[in-house]
Structures are given as structure tokens and as C-alpha cells.
Design an enzyme around this catalytic site. Structure first.
Site, mmCIF file in Angstrom:
data_model
loop_
_atom_site.group_PDB
_atom_site.id
_atom_site.type_symbol
_atom_site.label_atom_id
_atom_site.label_comp_id
_atom_site.label_asym_id
_atom_site.label_seq_id
_atom_site.Cartn_x
_atom_site.Cartn_y
_atom_site.Cartn_z
ATOM 1 N N ASP A 14 21.995 17.216 -22.864
ATOM 2 C CA ASP A 14 22.573 18.493 -23.274
ATOM 3 C C ASP A 14 21.583 19.169 -24.219
ATOM 4 O OD1 ASP A 14 24.798 17.573 -21.950
ATOM 5 O OD2 ASP A 14 26.178 17.856 -23.623
ATOM 6 N N HIS A 30 19.242 10.791 -20.419
ATOM 7 C CA HIS A 30 19.457 10.180 -19.109
ATOM 8 C C HIS A 30 18.289 10.492 -18.175
ATOM 9 C CE1 HIS A 30 23.882 9.236 -19.762
ATOM 10 N NE2 HIS A 30 23.585 9.998 -20.806
ATOM 11 N N SER A 34 16.626 15.964 -31.536
ATOM 12 C CA SER A 34 15.214 16.164 -31.301
ATOM 13 C C SER A 34 14.978 16.833 -29.955
ATOM 14 C CB SER A 34 14.453 14.843 -31.404
ATOM 15 O OG SER A 34 13.081 15.097 -31.564
#
Length: 278
Positions: free
Chosen positions: A88, A145, A247
Site C-alpha cells: 500500500d 509482498h 519507508s
């Protein structure tokens, strides 16, 4: 002088690592009233949507770090076709790796070799490929992911500074992603080599991977390379790592990608389709 430039400049003399480690200790605190207060304040400040979390009750997390790296409910992030977002966040830059260089922001770029810790051979694999950068803001889900399925070939820890990686800093600190501490993960995929670079930042207490646990912070030293005798294969959409505080992820692909987006600074969600390999 703009506020953004001033924010970038005042970071140069700061003791990045000391501040980050102190914040890391606080984030790992398990004193009930303190960790609950930190979590409540964070949710309020950044408007975190706990309805997506596997555990929606903020008080159930043993520490702030456990809250920050919380898993989502099953099915909260469907995995799309083609190349998908690893996290995200904001798709801050994407495009071709022209002459071995990647765009950081308007007026700033950096070399693939510098990003990968000075490895010219590795950088050569991406000379005619593509890249994409996803910035994770404090309110975002902070697990990373796989954008495509791949087999881990090598992990490289690159020491460096810990500048903030928000928009203000990316526009005013040259070579930001090639000077911050980072973890470079090299994968073999059906589309050729892929590098996932997890970039450290100010107050990022640690970076973890699913195959080796917590990697950063490491003792001071040079570039450290770790190869794996037993193959680590991860499917598309499978978790590969996480940030303890926010980050950026930089992805580099050997094969060109036709990106769906027309503009940068677009919000994306983990598993959302970004494009197709050409």
C-alpha cells in the site's frame, strides 16, 4: 527557501541512526499504558482504518511495532493480473531504466549500480528494463509482498544514512535511495531478474524478511552479501518482508514493463495491477 527544502536541509547534521534506534526501542515497549497511548495517538494523527486489520482492537497488540506491522483480514487485498503493487502506498515514480538510471523525482535521478550497492554486474541486468517506486506513508499497511513470483538468489545489505523518504526529501536530497541504508533482494522470475530494494528511512527501526527475520540494523561495516543454498521461492502476492515504521520499496525489472498509470503520485494498494511485462 521553501519549507520542504528547509526540512530536507536540517536532516543532514542529524544523528540518523541514533534517533532511529531510540525510536525503535520505544516502539518495542510492552508497558501497557504507554504502548496503548502511542497506538491511540498514532491512529488519531494519521487516521488509520483499523476495520481492515485482522485484529481491529488497538489494545490487543503487545507493542507499537506489533500494531504497526499488523496483518490484514483475509481477502482484504485481492491479487490482480500482471505486475502488481508490492505494498500500500503512493506510486511515486515508474518507467524505463534509461542508460542505467532511475528517476527519483523531477530533476533528480540515480544509477542502478549505486542503488544496488555498487554492483555493476547486477546493474547491467537492468540496463534496458523498468522500475517502479512505492512510498509507504505512516498510515499505510506496512508489509511488503511479491509483485510477481520469484526465487531468491541473493540478499545484499547496503549501509547508509537514514534520511526521511517523503516527498519533500525526495525532491531535495540527491541520490536519496542510493545513499540511505537499504536491503537489496535479488530474485529470478519468469520475466528475468528482479531486484526488490527495501529502503530504510528516518526512525525506521528495522527491516525484516520472511526468510531471515530482522535484518537491519546491522553493525557498522561495508556491503554484506548473503546467498542461499536452499532456494526460497515466493508466489505473487506472498509476503516477503516488512518495515517497522514507514519507508519505500524500489522495484527493478530486467524486462520492460508497460505501466497502466499515466501519472506519478498515484495511490495504490498491495496486489493492485500496475502493468504488464512487454
Amino acid at each position: 527557501m521553501t519549507p520542504a527544502k528547509l526540512f530536507a536541509l536540517i536532516q543532514y547534521p542529524l544523528p540518523h541512526h541514533l534517533l532511529s534506534r531510540l525510536i525503535g526501542r520505544l516502539a518495542d515497549c510492552r508497558v501497557g499504558w504507554l504502548k496503548d497511548a502511542l497506538i491511540r495517538a498514532f491512529i488519531r494523527q494519521f487516521k488509520v482504518d483499523m476495520r481492515e486489520a485482522h485484529e481491529p482492537d488497538p489494545r490487543a497488540y503487545p507493542s507499537f511495532n506489533d500494531f504497526f506491522t499488523r496483518p490484514l483480514k483475509d481477502g482484504a487485498r485481492p491479487i490482480g493480473e500482471g505486475l502488481v503493487s508490492p505494498a500500500d502506498g503512493t506510486l511515486s515514480q515508474f518507467g524505463s531504466i534509461g542508460r542505467g538510471r532511475l528517476i527519483q523525482a523531477k530533476g533528480h535521478d540515480f544509477t542502478a549500480a549505486d542503488l544496488l550497492g555498487g554492483d555493476l554486474e547486477a546493474a547491467g541486468r537492468f540496463h534496458d528494463g523498468s522500475f517502479a517506486t512505492v512510498y509507504l506513508s505512516p498510515r499505510d499497511y506496512h508489509r511488503v509482498h511479491m509483485p510477481v513470483a520469484g526465487t531468491l538468489r541473493e540478499m545484499v545489505y547496503v549501509p547508509g544514512r537514514l534520511f526521511s523518504v517523503n516527498a519533500a526529501t525526495t525532491h531535495h536530497v540527491p541520490n536519496l535511495f542510493a545513499r540511505n541504508e537499504r536491503l537489496v533482494c535479488h530474485f529470478d522470475t519468469e520475466h528475468g531478474p528482479m531486484a526488490l530494494v527495501l529502503v530504510g528511512a528516518m526512525i525506521v527501526a528495522a527491516i525484516e524478511t520472511v526468510w531471515a527475520g530482522q535484518i537491519t540494523p546491522l553493525p557498522r561495516g561495508g556491503v554484506q552479501r548473503i546467498r542461499f543454498d536452499t532456494p526460497v521461492h515466493l508466489e505473487k502476492g506472498e509476503e516477503m518482508g516488512r518495515f517497522k515504521l514507514g519507508s519505500t520499496v524500489v522495484m527493478a525489472f530486467a524486462e520492460p514493463v508497460e505501466f497502466d498509470a499515466q501519472d506519478t503520485e498515484r495511490k495504490v494498494r498491495m496486489g493492485e495491477r500496475l502493468g504488464e511485462f512487454g
